[in-house]
Design a protein around this motif. Structure first.
Motif, short mmCIF file in Angstrom:
data_model
loop_
_atom_site.label_atom_id
_atom_site.label_comp_id
_atom_site.label_asym_id
_atom_site.label_seq_id
_atom_site.Cartn_x
_atom_site.Cartn_y
_atom_site.Cartn_z
N GLU A 169 -9.93 -14.89 -13.67
CA GLU A 169 -9.42 -16.14 -13.13
C GLU A 169 -8.03 -16.46 -13.67
O GLU A 169 -7.59 -17.61 -13.63
CB GLU A 169 -10.38 -17.28 -13.46
N LEU A 170 -7.33 -15.44 -14.15
CA LEU A 170 -5.95 -15.63 -14.60
C LEU A 170 -5.03 -15.51 -13.39
O LEU A 170 -5.00 -14.47 -12.72
CB LEU A 170 -5.58 -14.58 -15.65
N PRO A 171 -4.28 -16.58 -13.05
CA PRO A 171 -3.43 -16.51 -11.86
C PRO A 171 -2.17 -15.69 -12.12
O PRO A 171 -1.86 -15.33 -13.27
CB PRO A 171 -3.05 -17.99 -11.64
N LYS A 172 -1.45 -15.37 -11.07
CA LYS A 172 -0.11 -14.82 -11.23
C LYS A 172 0.70 -15.80 -12.09
O LYS A 172 0.66 -17.01 -11.84
CB LYS A 172 0.55 -14.63 -9.87
N THR A 173 1.40 -15.30 -13.06
CA THR A 173 2.00 -16.18 -14.07
C THR A 173 3.40 -15.72 -14.43
O THR A 173 3.66 -14.51 -14.53
CB THR A 173 1.12 -16.20 -15.34
N ILE A 174 4.29 -16.68 -14.67
CA ILE A 174 5.63 -16.42 -15.19
C ILE A 174 5.80 -17.21 -16.48
O ILE A 174 5.59 -18.43 -16.49
CB ILE A 174 6.73 -16.83 -14.19
N VAL A 175 6.16 -16.52 -17.56
CA VAL A 175 6.37 -17.18 -18.85
C VAL A 175 7.87 -17.20 -19.15
O VAL A 175 8.50 -16.14 -19.28
CB VAL A 175 5.64 -16.44 -19.99
N TYR A 176 8.44 -18.39 -19.25
CA TYR A 176 9.85 -18.56 -19.60
C TYR A 176 9.93 -18.92 -21.08
O TYR A 176 9.35 -19.92 -21.51
CB TYR A 176 10.50 -19.66 -18.77
N ASN A 177 10.65 -18.12 -21.82
CA ASN A 177 10.74 -18.31 -23.27
C ASN A 177 12.11 -18.85 -23.64
O ASN A 177 13.14 -18.34 -23.20
CB ASN A 177 10.52 -16.95 -23.95
N ASN A 233 -0.31 -7.37 -21.98
CA ASN A 233 -1.75 -7.33 -22.26
C ASN A 233 -2.60 -7.69 -21.05
O ASN A 233 -3.80 -7.34 -21.02
CB ASN A 233 -2.10 -8.31 -23.39
N PHE A 234 -2.01 -8.38 -20.08
CA PHE A 234 -2.82 -8.97 -19.01
C PHE A 234 -2.42 -8.48 -17.62
O PHE A 234 -2.82 -9.06 -16.62
CB PHE A 234 -2.76 -10.49 -19.11
N GLN A 235 -1.65 -7.39 -17.56
CA GLN A 235 -1.42 -6.73 -16.28
C GLN A 235 -2.70 -5.99 -15.91
O GLN A 235 -3.22 -5.23 -16.73
CB GLN A 235 -0.24 -5.75 -16.37
N ASP A 236 -3.21 -6.23 -14.70
CA ASP A 236 -4.53 -5.66 -14.39
C ASP A 236 -4.53 -4.72 -13.19
O ASP A 236 -5.59 -4.30 -12.72
CB ASP A 236 -5.55 -6.78 -14.17
N GLY A 237 -3.34 -4.39 -12.68
CA GLY A 237 -3.27 -3.45 -11.56
C GLY A 237 -3.56 -4.07 -10.21
O GLY A 237 -3.47 -3.38 -9.18
N ILE A 287 -1.81 -6.43 -8.74
CA ILE A 287 -0.54 -6.67 -8.09
C ILE A 287 0.55 -6.26 -9.07
O ILE A 287 0.40 -6.44 -10.27
CB ILE A 287 -0.38 -8.16 -7.67
N SER A 288 1.63 -5.68 -8.59
CA SER A 288 2.69 -5.26 -9.51
C SER A 288 3.35 -6.49 -10.13
O SER A 288 3.64 -7.46 -9.45
CB SER A 288 3.73 -4.42 -8.77
N GLY A 289 3.52 -6.43 -11.44
CA GLY A 289 4.18 -7.54 -12.13
C GLY A 289 3.42 -8.84 -12.05
O GLY A 289 4.03 -9.91 -11.94
N LYS A 290 2.10 -8.80 -12.12
CA LYS A 290 1.30 -10.02 -11.98
C LYS A 290 1.66 -11.05 -13.04
O LYS A 290 1.76 -12.25 -12.76
CB LYS A 290 -0.19 -9.68 -12.09
N ILE A 291 1.86 -10.61 -14.28
CA ILE A 291 2.25 -11.51 -15.36
C ILE A 291 3.70 -11.18 -15.73
O ILE A 291 4.01 -10.06 -16.13
CB ILE A 291 1.34 -11.36 -16.59
N GLN A 292 4.58 -12.15 -15.60
CA GLN A 292 6.00 -11.92 -15.72
C GLN A 292 6.58 -12.52 -16.99
O GLN A 292 6.21 -13.64 -17.40
CB GLN A 292 6.74 -12.58 -14.54
N MET A 293 7.50 -11.80 -17.62
CA MET A 293 8.41 -12.41 -18.59
C MET A 293 9.56 -12.97 -17.78
O MET A 293 10.40 -12.23 -17.26
CB MET A 293 8.91 -11.38 -19.61
N SER A 312 11.90 -2.93 -13.53
CA SER A 312 11.85 -2.70 -12.09
C SER A 312 10.90 -3.66 -11.37
O SER A 312 11.01 -3.87 -10.16
CB SER A 312 11.44 -1.26 -11.79
N GLN A 313 9.95 -4.25 -12.11
CA GLN A 313 8.99 -5.17 -11.51
C GLN A 313 9.32 -6.64 -11.81
O GLN A 313 8.52 -7.53 -11.54
CB GLN A 313 7.57 -4.87 -12.02
N PHE A 314 10.51 -6.90 -12.34
CA PHE A 314 10.96 -8.24 -12.70
C PHE A 314 11.10 -9.10 -11.45
O PHE A 314 11.70 -8.70 -10.46
CB PHE A 314 12.30 -8.11 -13.43
#
Length: 418
Positions: A340-348, A363-367, A369-375, A402-404
Motif C-alpha cells: 500500500e505504498l503509493p508512488k512517492t517523491i521525496v524532496y530533501n 529500498n522500496f522499488q518493487d518492479g 513501475i520504473s522509478g516508483k519511489i523518487q529522490m 535515467s529513471q528520474f
C-alpha cells in the motif's frame, strides 16, 4: 550579450542536446505555488514591481542582506519604489543564482540585454511595465503559453472550493491546471488553537462534525473525492522530519479528542497522531493511484520577531538538521507491508541527507513501475547549480538517473519558468 543562445551550455554536446532535443519540449510543472485565481482571471500585472516582487522570498532575503529597509520589501512602499530597491540590489547578487535568474527573465520575456542596476532601472521599469499592463501576451496565461507550459499542478488546502480550477479547465484548453492535495493543517496538531480552528473549518467544508478520528478520516475522504473530481492525482506534505510515533488509531483518536478539548499534549502524542494519519493517507493515495510528495528538512519562521510582524512565508525559513531516516523507513515500510505504498517523491532540503535519501528510496522499488519511489529534484535553498549537481550525483551514484522524474518550478512567480 550576457544571455545568449548558448548561455550556460559549455560544450558542443550540451548545445546539441538543448537545441535539438530539449528546447521545444513542453513544460509539465507538477509542483508549483502559482495562483489558480490569477490564472483563471488571466491577470495582467500593472508593473514589473508587482510581477517580480509579490511573494518572492528569495529576492526579499537578498534585499534584507543588502541593507534594504522592510518597507521596500513587504511594506507599504509602492511597487516602483520596491523595484528600484531591487535593481540596486541585483549587482550585489553576483554568485547568487538570483543574478542569472533576473537577467534570464529580462531576456526571455522582454528581449532586454541590459544589466539591471541603479542606472538602468528606470528605463527597464518603464519598458517592462508597459508590456505587462497592455500586451495580452504578458497576461498570466500569455506568460505560460510563451514558455510552452502544458500542465500546472498548484498547491491547495483540502478546504479549498477549487472554484478557480473549475473555471480554468472549462475555459483554458491549451493549459491544464490541476490541484494538489496539501493537508498539512490537518496534520500539524502541535499548532494548538490554530489546529482546532482548522479542524472545525475542515468539518464544515465536508459537512461533517469532527469529534473523533473516524470523523476526521471521513471528512478527508469526502474532500479527496472533491479534489479528484477536479483532476487531482497528486498529494504533498511538508515536514521538518517525518513523525516516528505509534501507528494506532485508538491512540490517535484519544489524542485528537484531547486536542479538540484544549488539553495539553506531549511530543509523543503529536507523533502518534501524525504517524497514524500519514499511514491512513498513504494507503488512500495508493488506492486512488495518487502520487505522494514529501518535502522534508525545513525549519520555519526562525525569527519570532519577524513572524509576529510579517507572518509565515516571508523569508525566515532555513535548512533543518533534524533526523530523517527512521521516520521515512517507518512510514514506507509500514505501507509497503501490504503493498500500500503509493508512488512517492521525496524532496530533501539538507544536502547532508542526500546519500541517505538516495539509498532509502532504493529500498522500496518493487518492479511494479520504473522509478516508483523518487529522490526528487533539488528544493528551495538547493535550487542552484551546486545543489542540483549534488542531487543528480547522489541519485546517479546510488540509483538510476535515467529513471528520474525530472524538474519542476516550486514557483510562486509566473516569471521563473526560463
Amino acid at each position: 550579450m550576457f544571455i545568449h543562445d548558448d548561455f550556460l551550455l559549455e560544450s558542443t554536446t550540451a548545445s546539441k542536446l538543448y537545441h535539438e532535443f530539449a528546447k521545444e519540449q513542453p513544460i509539465i510543472d507538477y509542483h508549483s505555488h502559482l495562483s489558480p485565481k490569477d490564472i483563471a482571471e488571466n491577470r495582467q500585472f500593472d508593473n514589473i514591481g508587482a510581477a517580480w516582487l509579490e511573494g518572492e522570498h528569495y529576492k526579499w532575503r537578498a534585499m534584507r542582506a543588502a541593507g534594504v529597509q522592510e518597507k521596500y520589501i513587504t511594506g507599504n512602499a509602492d511597487n516602483k519604489e520596491k523595484f528600484l530597491q531591487w535593481a540596486e540590489t541585483v549587482p550585489k547578487t553576483l554568485r547568487n543564482p538570483l543574478f542569472h535568474w533576473t537577467h534570464l527573465e529580462l531576456k526571455r520575456y522582454f528581449d532586454i540585454d541590459d544589466y539591471l542596476n541603479k542606472d538602468s532601472a528606470e528605463t527597464i521599469y518603464q519598458a517592462t511595465s508597459e508590456l505587462l499592463k497592455n500586451n495580452p501576451n504578458f497576461s498570466t496565461n500569455g506568460l505560460l503559453k510563451t514558455m510552452k507550459v502544458k500542465i500546472v499542478c498548484t498547491t491547495d488546502d483540502p478546504i479549498d472550493s477549487l472554484q478557480y480550477h473549475k473555471i480554468n479547465n472549462l475555459n483554458n484548453h491549451d493549459i491544464k491546471i490541476y490541484p494538489t492535495w496539501r493537508p498539512d493543517q490537518a496534520i500539524y496538531i502541535e499548532k494548538g488553537e490554530a489546529f482546532v480552528d482548522y479542524i472545525y473549518r475542515l468539518g464544515k467544508s465536508a459537512d461533517i462534525k469532527i469529534n473523533t478520528f473516524d470523523d476526521l478520516k471521513e471528512a478527508l475522504l469526502k474532500r479527496m473525492d472533491h479534489f479528484e473530481e477536479h483532476g487531482c492525482v497528486i498529494s504533498d506534505h511538508g515536514f521538518k522530519s517525518l513523525p516516528l510515533g505509534k501507528i494506532n488509531e485508538r491512540l490517535a483518536d484519544n489524542v485528537l479528542k484531547r486536542a479538540l478539548n484544549g488539553n495539553t499534549l506531549s511530543d509523543a502524542d503529536f507523533a502518534d497522531y501524525q504517524s497514524t494519519l500519514m499511514d491512513f493517507l498513504g494507503k488512500e493515495y495508493a488506492q486512488r493511484n495518487w502520487v505522494m510528495q514529501l518535502h522534508l528538512g525545513v525549519i520555519r519562521n526562525n525569527s519570532k520577531r519577524q513572524f509576529l510582524a510579517l507572518g509565515a512565508d516571508t523569508g525566515f525559513d532555513s535548512i533543518s538538521d533534524a533526523s530523517q531516516a527512521d521516520g521515512i523507513a517507518q512510514l514506507f515500510s509500514t505501507l509497503d507491508e501490504n503493498d500500500e505504498l503509493p508512488k512517492t517523491i521525496v524532496y530533501n532540503l539538507n544536502p547532508a541527507d542526500n546519500y541517505m535519501i538516495a539509498t532509502m528510496v532504493g529500498n522500496f522499488q518493487d518492479g511494479s513501475i520504473s522509478g516508483k519511489i523518487q529522490m526528487g529534484s533539488r528544493w528551495w535553498f538547493l535550487d542552484q547549480k551546486e545543489g542540483m549537481e549534488m542531487q543528480m550525483n547522489s541519485l546517479s551514484n546510488l540509483g538510476l538517473l535515467s529513471q528520474f522524474v525530472g524538474m519542476l518550478t516550486d514557483s510562486r512567480s509566473f516569471f521563473i519558468l526560463p
